[in-house]
Design an enzyme around this catalytic site. Structure first.
Site, mmCIF file in Angstrom:
data_model
loop_
_atom_site.group_PDB
_atom_site.id
_atom_site.type_symbol
_atom_site.label_atom_id
_atom_site.label_comp_id
_atom_site.label_asym_id
_atom_site.label_seq_id
_atom_site.Cartn_x
_atom_site.Cartn_y
_atom_site.Cartn_z
ATOM 1 N N GLU A 36 0.854 -1.194 0.000
ATOM 2 C CA GLU A 36 0.000 0.000 0.000
ATOM 3 C C GLU A 36 0.887 1.241 0.000
ATOM 4 O OE1 GLU A 36 -2.578 1.676 -0.295
ATOM 5 O OE2 GLU A 36 -3.997 0.135 -0.759
ATOM 6 N N THR A 102 -6.535 3.589 -14.355
ATOM 7 C CA THR A 102 -6.992 4.443 -15.462
ATOM 8 C C THR A 102 -6.573 5.890 -15.192
ATOM 9 O OG1 THR A 102 -9.147 4.773 -14.411
ATOM 10 C CG2 THR A 102 -8.949 2.937 -15.961
ATOM 11 N N GLY A 125 -8.274 -0.939 -19.996
ATOM 12 C CA GLY A 125 -9.209 -0.032 -19.319
ATOM 13 C C GLY A 125 -10.324 -0.810 -18.642
ATOM 14 N N HIS A 157 -20.537 5.803 -13.011
ATOM 15 C CA HIS A 157 -19.765 5.135 -11.960
ATOM 16 C C HIS A 157 -20.132 5.698 -10.592
ATOM 17 C CE1 HIS A 157 -17.240 3.731 -15.291
ATOM 18 N NE2 HIS A 157 -16.816 2.794 -14.458
ATOM 19 N N LYS A 161 -15.291 7.732 -7.744
ATOM 20 C CA LYS A 161 -14.366 7.660 -8.893
ATOM 21 C C LYS A 161 -13.749 9.022 -9.159
ATOM 22 C CE LYS A 161 -13.887 5.946 -13.602
ATOM 23 N NZ LYS A 161 -12.632 5.269 -13.288
ATOM 24 N N GLY A 167 -11.850 4.841 -17.952
ATOM 25 C CA GLY A 167 -10.907 4.128 -18.818
ATOM 26 C C GLY A 167 -11.658 3.235 -19.801
HETATM 27 P P1 NAD Z 1 -9.169 2.823 -4.695
HETATM 28 O O1 NAD Z 1 -8.880 4.270 -4.441
HETATM 29 O O2 NAD Z 1 -10.194 2.125 -3.856
HETATM 30 O O3 NAD Z 1 -7.800 1.967 -4.590
HETATM 31 C C1 NAD Z 1 -6.536 2.419 -5.017
HETATM 32 C C2 NAD Z 1 -5.521 1.992 -3.969
HETATM 33 O O4 NAD Z 1 -4.196 2.255 -4.453
HETATM 34 C C3 NAD Z 1 -5.685 2.743 -2.642
HETATM 35 O O5 NAD Z 1 -5.828 1.831 -1.577
HETATM 36 C C4 NAD Z 1 -4.390 3.547 -2.558
HETATM 37 O O6 NAD Z 1 -3.957 3.745 -1.213
HETATM 38 C C5 NAD Z 1 -3.440 2.639 -3.334
HETATM 39 N N1 NAD Z 1 -2.179 3.306 -3.705
HETATM 40 C C6 NAD Z 1 -1.972 4.597 -4.063
HETATM 41 N N2 NAD Z 1 -0.655 4.826 -4.249
HETATM 42 C C7 NAD Z 1 -0.004 3.660 -4.006
HETATM 43 C C8 NAD Z 1 1.372 3.260 -4.011
HETATM 44 N N3 NAD Z 1 2.345 4.132 -4.296
HETATM 45 N N4 NAD Z 1 1.678 1.968 -3.712
HETATM 46 C C9 NAD Z 1 0.710 1.075 -3.407
HETATM 47 N N5 NAD Z 1 -0.616 1.425 -3.356
HETATM 48 C C10 NAD Z 1 -0.965 2.679 -3.657
HETATM 49 O O7 NAD Z 1 -9.564 2.729 -6.249
HETATM 50 P P2 NAD Z 1 -10.237 1.501 -7.046
HETATM 51 O O8 NAD Z 1 -11.701 1.736 -7.184
HETATM 52 O O9 NAD Z 1 -9.757 0.197 -6.498
HETATM 53 O O10 NAD Z 1 -9.622 1.764 -8.491
HETATM 54 C C11 NAD Z 1 -8.221 1.837 -8.681
HETATM 55 C C12 NAD Z 1 -7.927 2.105 -10.161
HETATM 56 O O11 NAD Z 1 -8.352 0.978 -10.959
HETATM 57 C C13 NAD Z 1 -8.657 3.327 -10.739
HETATM 58 O O12 NAD Z 1 -7.815 3.948 -11.685
HETATM 59 C C14 NAD Z 1 -9.862 2.693 -11.440
HETATM 60 O O13 NAD Z 1 -10.385 3.502 -12.466
HETATM 61 C C15 NAD Z 1 -9.235 1.437 -11.981
HETATM 62 N N6 NAD Z 1 -10.163 0.342 -12.297
HETATM 63 C C16 NAD Z 1 -9.900 -0.348 -13.436
HETATM 64 C C17 NAD Z 1 -10.660 -1.453 -13.773
HETATM 65 C C18 NAD Z 1 -10.288 -2.235 -15.006
HETATM 66 O O14 NAD Z 1 -10.911 -3.287 -15.295
HETATM 67 N N7 NAD Z 1 -9.251 -1.797 -15.742
HETATM 68 C C19 NAD Z 1 -11.711 -1.860 -12.947
HETATM 69 C C20 NAD Z 1 -11.959 -1.137 -11.760
HETATM 70 C C21 NAD Z 1 -11.162 -0.038 -11.440
#
Ligand code: NAD
Length: 270
Positions: A36, A102, A125, A157, A161, A167
């Protein structure tokens, strides 16, 4: 065959927790650890506590080097700046880096492409089978229908978000643009407000809605005079993305370094 060892960066996030759950219940893969952001409240907690289960014997860490050294693949659903750092580590460790993050800018994409000279990077994405099929249909419809059909993409969403358009919406826009042999950057209209003037032929429009706990809804509209085609995908659970990301991590194990997407994993010829 030995399990594919999978690590999760951002393991306490919404997707991170879903990934722990899915890896825990999927055969052929094992969880190698989770990290994290420095200072995160869950550092030191057992990964099991993040999904409300028994201890898994692995603690949330803020050190990425050991995680990358002890994993065959790392799943990354975090933020753009962190994802760039992770891509460089994946290149050093020569492992599979699955990127779901994204909101990446063009300059970020260039850095990821550079890292893929050494790492096997699979970036999408959206990792769900359904959305990737919708993208394929969008590509085919755009190619067949031509520019008398205006393309508009609507996404909704949850209220947390942070980036827009999603994405997935951009991925669907890319598919429509590819189908018409156009560069998305030249035809994308990413929101309208005020006196916008008439729609230019060939534009691909985006509209973003935010609210509640919506996991992800996307509709691609092809609108001509007197007829309209709409394709909608609604995600009800993040598990569909997690399953796709794990599938990508396994698929990447015997591939050469390079930048791949979910269409490659699913075997869709483009
Ligand atoms: P979220 O904010 O719940 O989770 C992101 C996590 O990353 C947080 O816990 C944050 O503390 C952590 N983080 C930040 N910097 C970090 C670092 N340096 N090292 C380790 N961890 C770190 O967000 P989420 O809803 O889980 O979405 C995360 C990303 O995934 C977004 O960009 C979202 O759009 C994308 N997403 C993509 C898909 C896909 O299928 N491609 C699906 C869902 C979400």
């Amino acid at each position: 065959m030995a399990d594919v060892r999978i690590g999760i960066v951002g393991c306490a996030g919404r997707m991170g927790r879903t990934l722990i759950q899915q890896i825990h219940t999927t055969e052929g893969v094992s969880l190698s650890g989770g990290t994290e952001a420095p200072g995160h409240a869950e550092i030191g907690a057992d990964l099991g506590s993040l999904i409300g289960s028994d201890d898994l014997g692995l603690k949330v860490s803020d050190e990425n080097l050991p995680l990358f050294a002890n994993s065959d693949a790392v799943l990354d659903f975090t933020v753009p700046a962190a994802t760039l750092a992770h891509a460089a580590l994946a290149a050093q460790a020569r492992i599979v880096h699955v990127i779901g993050t994204t909101g990446l800018e063009d300059a970020d994409e260039a850095k990821i492409l550079a890292a893929s000279k050494h790492a096997r990077i699979i970036k999408a994405g959206n990792f769900s089978l359904g959305v990737n099929l919708v993208a394929e249909l969008t590509r085919q419809l755009a190619s067949t229908l031509g520019e008398e059909f205006d393309v508009e993409i609507i996404e909704m969403h949850h209220r947390h978000k942070v980036d827009a358009p999603s994405g997935t919406a951009m991925m669907l826009g890319e598919a429509a643009a590819e189908g018409r042999d156009r560069a998305l950057g030249e035809v994308a209209v990413r929101g309208r407000d005020g006196i916008t003037g008439e729609r230019r032929p060939g534009d691909i429009g985006f509209a973003s809605l935010r609210g509640g706990n919506v996991v992800g809804d996307h509709t691609v509209i092809f609108a001509a005079d007197n007829e309209r085609i709409e394709i909608t995908h609604r995600a009800a659970d993040r598990a569909i993305f997690a399953r796709g990301a794990i599938r990508a991590a396994i698929w990447g194990q015997d591939k050469d370094p390079g930048l791949y997407d979910m269409a490659d994993v699913l075997g869709f010829g483009k």
